[in-house]
Design a protein around this motif. Sequence first.
Motif, PDB file in Angstrom:
ATOM      1  N   SER A 157      26.635  44.844  38.148  1.00 41.43           N
ATOM      2  CA  SER A 157      26.593  45.224  39.564  1.00 41.43           C
ATOM      3  C   SER A 157      27.733  44.595  40.356  1.00 41.43           C
ATOM      4  O   SER A 157      28.359  45.255  41.188  1.00 41.43           O
ATOM      5  CB  SER A 157      25.243  44.854  40.174  1.00 41.43           C
ATOM      6  OG  SER A 157      24.933  43.502  39.909  1.00 41.43           O
ATOM      7  N   VAL A 158      28.042  43.337  40.097  1.00 37.42           N
ATOM      8  CA  VAL A 158      29.129  42.673  40.826  1.00 37.42           C
ATOM      9  C   VAL A 158      30.467  43.291  40.436  1.00 37.42           C
ATOM     10  O   VAL A 158      31.303  43.575  41.302  1.00 37.42           O
ATOM     11  CB  VAL A 158      29.118  41.153  40.555  1.00 37.42           C
ATOM     12  CG1 VAL A 158      30.325  40.478  41.186  1.00 37.42           C
ATOM     13  CG2 VAL A 158      27.831  40.529  41.087  1.00 37.42           C
ATOM     14  N   ARG A 159      30.678  43.528  39.160  1.00 37.40           N
ATOM     15  CA  ARG A 159      31.953  44.122  38.718  1.00 37.40           C
ATOM     16  C   ARG A 159      32.114  45.547  39.235  1.00 37.40           C
ATOM     17  O   ARG A 159      33.214  45.955  39.622  1.00 37.40           O
ATOM     18  CB  ARG A 159      32.058  44.072  37.202  1.00 37.40           C
ATOM     19  CG  ARG A 159      32.297  42.659  36.716  1.00 37.40           C
ATOM     20  CD  ARG A 159      32.835  42.609  35.295  1.00 37.40           C
ATOM     21  NE  ARG A 159      33.093  41.219  34.950  1.00 37.40           N
ATOM     22  CZ  ARG A 159      32.425  40.541  34.038  1.00 37.40           C
ATOM     23  NH1 ARG A 159      31.458  41.126  33.347  1.00 37.40           N
ATOM     24  NH2 ARG A 159      32.715  39.293  33.793  1.00 37.40           N
ATOM     25  N   VAL A 217      35.293  46.737  41.492  1.00 34.68           N
ATOM     26  CA  VAL A 217      36.197  47.848  41.160  1.00 34.68           C
ATOM     27  C   VAL A 217      36.281  48.823  42.333  1.00 34.68           C
ATOM     28  O   VAL A 217      37.374  49.247  42.743  1.00 34.68           O
ATOM     29  CB  VAL A 217      35.726  48.573  39.874  1.00 34.68           C
ATOM     30  CG1 VAL A 217      36.447  49.903  39.700  1.00 34.68           C
ATOM     31  CG2 VAL A 217      35.928  47.696  38.657  1.00 34.68           C
ATOM     32  N   LEU A 218      35.147  49.181  42.885  1.00 35.98           N
ATOM     33  CA  LEU A 218      35.130  50.117  44.011  1.00 35.98           C
ATOM     34  C   LEU A 218      35.844  49.533  45.228  1.00 35.98           C
ATOM     35  O   LEU A 218      36.592  50.228  45.919  1.00 35.98           O
ATOM     36  CB  LEU A 218      33.691  50.490  44.365  1.00 35.98           C
ATOM     37  CG  LEU A 218      32.997  51.384  43.349  1.00 35.98           C
ATOM     38  CD1 LEU A 218      31.491  51.372  43.576  1.00 35.98           C
ATOM     39  CD2 LEU A 218      33.549  52.797  43.435  1.00 35.98           C
ATOM     40  N   PHE A 219      35.610  48.243  45.492  1.00 29.85           N
ATOM     41  CA  PHE A 219      36.261  47.598  46.629  1.00 29.85           C
ATOM     42  C   PHE A 219      37.776  47.619  46.456  1.00 29.85           C
ATOM     43  O   PHE A 219      38.508  47.977  47.383  1.00 29.85           O
ATOM     44  CB  PHE A 219      35.770  46.158  46.769  1.00 29.85           C
ATOM     45  CG  PHE A 219      36.629  45.332  47.693  1.00 29.85           C
ATOM     46  CD1 PHE A 219      36.601  45.558  49.061  1.00 29.85           C
ATOM     47  CD2 PHE A 219      37.477  44.359  47.191  1.00 29.85           C
ATOM     48  CE1 PHE A 219      37.399  44.808  49.919  1.00 29.85           C
ATOM     49  CE2 PHE A 219      38.265  43.602  48.033  1.00 29.85           C
ATOM     50  CZ  PHE A 219      38.235  43.836  49.403  1.00 29.85           C
ATOM     51  N   GLU A 220      38.264  47.230  45.285  1.00 32.20           N
ATOM     52  CA  GLU A 220      39.715  47.207  45.084  1.00 32.20           C
ATOM     53  C   GLU A 220      40.316  48.596  45.241  1.00 32.20           C
ATOM     54  O   GLU A 220      41.376  48.746  45.836  1.00 32.20           O
ATOM     55  CB  GLU A 220      40.060  46.616  43.716  1.00 32.20           C
ATOM     56  CG  GLU A 220      39.899  45.113  43.697  1.00 32.20           C
ATOM     57  CD  GLU A 220      40.542  44.458  42.492  1.00 32.20           C
ATOM     58  OE1 GLU A 220      40.644  45.102  41.415  1.00 32.20           O
ATOM     59  OE2 GLU A 220      40.956  43.296  42.643  1.00 32.20           O
ATOM     60  N   ARG A 221      39.642  49.613  44.731  1.00 33.02           N
ATOM     61  CA  ARG A 221      40.162  50.982  44.868  1.00 33.02           C
ATOM     62  C   ARG A 221      40.154  51.408  46.336  1.00 33.02           C
ATOM     63  O   ARG A 221      41.110  51.997  46.829  1.00 33.02           O
ATOM     64  CB  ARG A 221      39.334  51.943  44.012  1.00 33.02           C
ATOM     65  CG  ARG A 221      39.991  53.313  43.943  1.00 33.02           C
ATOM     66  CD  ARG A 221      39.375  54.198  42.913  1.00 33.02           C
ATOM     67  NE  ARG A 221      37.960  54.369  43.208  1.00 33.02           N
ATOM     68  CZ  ARG A 221      37.065  54.787  42.339  1.00 33.02           C
ATOM     69  NH1 ARG A 221      37.410  55.056  41.105  1.00 33.02           N
ATOM     70  NH2 ARG A 221      35.810  54.940  42.682  1.00 33.02           N
ATOM     71  N   PRO A 247      39.956  39.566  44.285  1.00 35.55           N
ATOM     72  CA  PRO A 247      38.555  39.983  44.154  1.00 35.55           C
ATOM     73  C   PRO A 247      37.967  39.774  42.758  1.00 35.55           C
ATOM     74  O   PRO A 247      36.847  39.289  42.629  1.00 35.55           O
ATOM     75  CB  PRO A 247      38.585  41.465  44.528  1.00 35.55           C
ATOM     76  CG  PRO A 247      39.723  41.555  45.500  1.00 35.55           C
ATOM     77  CD  PRO A 247      40.762  40.588  44.968  1.00 35.55           C
ATOM     78  N   PHE A 248      38.714  40.130  41.691  1.00 28.83           N
ATOM     79  CA  PHE A 248      38.163  39.942  40.352  1.00 28.83           C
ATOM     80  C   PHE A 248      38.047  38.472  39.982  1.00 28.83           C
ATOM     81  O   PHE A 248      37.124  38.078  39.278  1.00 28.83           O
ATOM     82  CB  PHE A 248      38.979  40.700  39.292  1.00 28.83           C
ATOM     83  CG  PHE A 248      38.444  42.078  39.033  1.00 28.83           C
ATOM     84  CD1 PHE A 248      37.266  42.265  38.328  1.00 28.83           C
ATOM     85  CD2 PHE A 248      39.098  43.186  39.526  1.00 28.83           C
ATOM     86  CE1 PHE A 248      36.750  43.529  38.112  1.00 28.83           C
ATOM     87  CE2 PHE A 248      38.594  44.460  39.316  1.00 28.83           C
ATOM     88  CZ  PHE A 248      37.423  44.635  38.608  1.00 28.83           C
TER      89      PHE A 248
END
Length: 163
Positions: free
Chosen positions: A103-105, A109-113, A77-78
């Motif tokens: 906004s993308v970062r 971060v939220l998606f990975e968590r 993702p990153f």
Amino acid sequence: GLALAAMVGILVAQLVAERRRRRPPPTPAERLVGLLDDTLEDLEADPDPRRAVIAAWARMERGLAAAGLPRRPAEAPFEYATRVLEASTAPIHRGPGPLRPGSVRRLTVLFERAKFSHHDIGPADRDEAVAALRAVRRELAEAAALAARAAAAAPAGGGGDGR
């Protein structure tokens, strides 16, 4: 009465067809803005915050793919977010438009968590993911509007090279 109604119907159909012919096809950024508009309310209403955060990322990813920036199979993702941001800020690019990194970062971060950890994901996380997706939508809409203004200001015509 019936003949008049038929004539009005034909006239309306012709006007709609003429309007469509004059309107240029939507740009990738405009298509992505439309996709995001269609899905944001559903994400806010999702009772499962973890699922809503993951869905927010997935919708951004699908929209970016439709805009010409698909995620590569081996991309984390990153890595994907970095490539999208680089493509969108390059002087000459085929990406969806100038996205701001925040906004993308934040969404990444939220998606990975949400996707890869066992930490609790609550309503505040969902709201933050939706806010990040709204920011991406706003940035793309601004880019689409700028591109449309630039295209309208560009001189029309064929360049005259005989091709």
